[in-house]
Design a protein around this motif. Structure first.
Motif, PDB file in Angstrom:
ATOM      1  N   ARG A  85     -24.236 -27.951  43.176  1.00  0.00           N
ATOM      2  CA  ARG A  85     -25.068 -26.840  42.745  1.00  0.00           C
ATOM      3  C   ARG A  85     -24.244 -25.658  42.228  1.00  0.00           C
ATOM      4  O   ARG A  85     -24.657 -24.513  42.339  1.00  0.00           O
ATOM      5  N   GLN A  86     -23.041 -25.944  41.714  1.00  0.00           N
ATOM      6  CA  GLN A  86     -22.219 -24.899  41.116  1.00  0.00           C
ATOM      7  C   GLN A  86     -21.906 -25.293  39.678  1.00  0.00           C
ATOM      8  O   GLN A  86     -21.633 -26.461  39.389  1.00  0.00           O
ATOM      9  N   GLN A  87     -21.984 -24.351  38.793  1.00  0.00           N
ATOM     10  CA  GLN A  87     -21.624 -24.565  37.406  1.00  0.00           C
ATOM     11  C   GLN A  87     -21.309 -23.199  36.806  1.00  0.00           C
ATOM     12  O   GLN A  87     -21.860 -22.189  37.230  1.00  0.00           O
ATOM     13  N   ASN A  88     -20.398 -23.169  35.871  1.00  0.00           N
ATOM     14  CA  ASN A  88     -20.084 -21.914  35.198  1.00  0.00           C
ATOM     15  C   ASN A  88     -21.312 -21.427  34.444  1.00  0.00           C
ATOM     16  O   ASN A  88     -22.071 -22.221  33.901  1.00  0.00           O
ATOM     17  N   SER A  89     -21.494 -20.123  34.417  1.00  0.00           N
ATOM     18  CA  SER A  89     -22.688 -19.569  33.764  1.00  0.00           C
ATOM     19  C   SER A  89     -22.702 -19.924  32.282  1.00  0.00           C
ATOM     20  O   SER A  89     -21.665 -20.008  31.639  1.00  0.00           O
ATOM     21  N   GLY A  90     -23.887 -20.135  31.760  1.00  0.00           N
ATOM     22  CA  GLY A  90     -24.043 -20.499  30.353  1.00  0.00           C
ATOM     23  C   GLY A  90     -24.148 -21.996  30.128  1.00  0.00           C
ATOM     24  O   GLY A  90     -24.378 -22.437  29.008  1.00  0.00           O
ATOM     25  N   TYR A  91     -24.017 -22.809  31.182  1.00  0.00           N
ATOM     26  CA  TYR A  91     -24.096 -24.259  31.042  1.00  0.00           C
ATOM     27  C   TYR A  91     -25.147 -24.816  31.964  1.00  0.00           C
ATOM     28  O   TYR A  91     -25.470 -24.332  32.971  1.00  0.00           O
TER      29      TYR A  91
END
Length: 91
Positions: A85-91
């Protein structure tokens, strides 16, 4: 280092190079690195490491902008429970 630099520049017929501050020295080194290592793929990381924009005038390419941070590959998220549940913002 200064003596060697002065001798090399004098031999080439150039005036001695001086810098007024630490940031001016860093800027001069980045310009020289960009010239020396052109087309070798180092400039993007040099700019990001020094918190500089990739392209001037483009807010998306500013340091920390959407165009500078790549997504975390889904395979890495699947293999590492700490990334769930982690991803760099914008993706």
């Amino acid at each position: 280092m200064t003596i060697l630099n002065t001798r090399i520049r004098a031999r080439a017929g150039l005036a001695p190079k001086t810098v007024s501050s630490q940031q001016a020295l860093i800027d001069a080194l980045l310009i020289e690195r960009r010239k020396e290592l052109a087309f070798e793929g180092h400039s993007r990381m040099d700019l990001l490491r020094n918190r500089l924009a990739l392209r001037s005038g483009n807010p998306a390419a500013a340091f920390g902008g959407a165009k500078t941070i790549l997504p975390i590959p889904q395979r890495e998220i699947d293999n590492n429970p700490g990334l769930q549940r982690q991803q760099n913002s914008g993706y």
